[in-house]
Design a protein around this motif. Structure first.
Motif, short mmCIF file in Angstrom:
data_model
loop_
_atom_site.label_atom_id
_atom_site.label_comp_id
_atom_site.label_asym_id
_atom_site.label_seq_id
_atom_site.Cartn_x
_atom_site.Cartn_y
_atom_site.Cartn_z
N LEU A 1 19.98 8.28 -1.30
CA LEU A 1 19.30 7.92 -0.30
C LEU A 1 20.39 7.54 0.88
O LEU A 1 20.81 6.73 0.96
N LEU A 2 20.20 8.47 1.92
CA LEU A 2 21.28 8.44 2.94
C LEU A 2 21.12 7.63 4.27
O LEU A 2 22.13 7.31 4.85
N GLN A 3 19.76 7.38 4.50
CA GLN A 3 19.56 6.84 5.78
C GLN A 3 18.46 5.77 5.63
O GLN A 3 17.35 5.81 4.96
N TYR B 1 12.61 6.25 -2.42
CA TYR B 1 12.56 6.93 -3.75
C TYR B 1 11.43 6.27 -4.20
O TYR B 1 11.38 4.77 -4.43
N VAL B 2 10.44 6.93 -5.00
CA VAL B 2 9.36 6.51 -5.77
C VAL B 2 9.43 6.58 -7.29
O VAL B 2 9.83 7.70 -7.60
N ARG C 1 8.12 1.87 -4.73
CA ARG C 1 8.90 2.47 -3.36
C ARG C 1 10.03 1.71 -3.22
O ARG C 1 10.14 0.59 -2.86
N PHE C 2 11.42 2.21 -3.55
CA PHE C 2 12.51 1.86 -2.82
C PHE C 2 12.92 2.34 -1.61
O PHE C 2 12.94 3.44 -1.37
N ASP D 1 13.19 14.07 -9.29
CA ASP D 1 14.47 14.35 -8.83
C ASP D 1 15.83 14.18 -9.31
O ASP D 1 16.62 13.52 -8.60
N ARG D 2 15.72 13.70 -10.55
CA ARG D 2 16.78 12.80 -11.25
C ARG D 2 18.19 13.77 -10.84
O ARG D 2 18.37 15.10 -10.87
#
Length: 127
Positions: free
Chosen positions: A85-87, A92-93, A43-44, A75-76
């Motif tokens: 990733l905005l906030q 992202y997994v 997990r990022f 979801d490439r």
């Protein structure tokens, strides 16, 4: 017709990579080096310094291995590229695919100019 079977993946182990900004504003991924096995869930997670996006360079990867990793990126938005990733709190997994043992470098595509903004995933089935 031949049927190709992959060996079963080991039980999933969760791993969290924190995406943040250092005190001087430079982007960071912590930890920046971690041992994983196929099936582990990475997990990022955005802590600060957004936007972030996770990617991997295909240079040096065999085409077959790059294709396997590419399928692991859900979801490439492009080859070996995850979404923006905005906030803080966004995640992202990536589930580590069944790839050969080795070191695979993932980085933040929005901060790619900063060489410190990467994580080395060391895939090792014997870990």
């Amino acid at each position: 017709m031949a049927l190709l079977l992959s060996p079963p993946l080991a039980a999933q182990r969760p791993v969290v990579i924190r995406l943040s900004a250092a005190a001087d504003g430079s982007p960071r991924m912590e930890p920046d080096r971690i041992s994983v096995r196929p099936g582990d869930v990475v997990r990022f997670r955005v802590m600060s310094g957004a936007p972030h996006a996770i990617g991997m360079l295909s240079e040096g990867l065999e085409p077959r291995v790059a294709a396997i990793w590419n399928r692991a990126f859900s979801d490439r938005v492009g080859a070996l590229r995850g979404p923006l990733l905005l906030q803080a709190g966004d995640e992202y997994v990536v589930v580590v695919p069944n790839v050969p043992d080795g070191t695979y470098r993932l980085f933040c595509t929005t901060h790619r100019a900063y060489r410190s903004s990467h994580v080395d995933l060391i895939v090792n089935r014997e870990r």
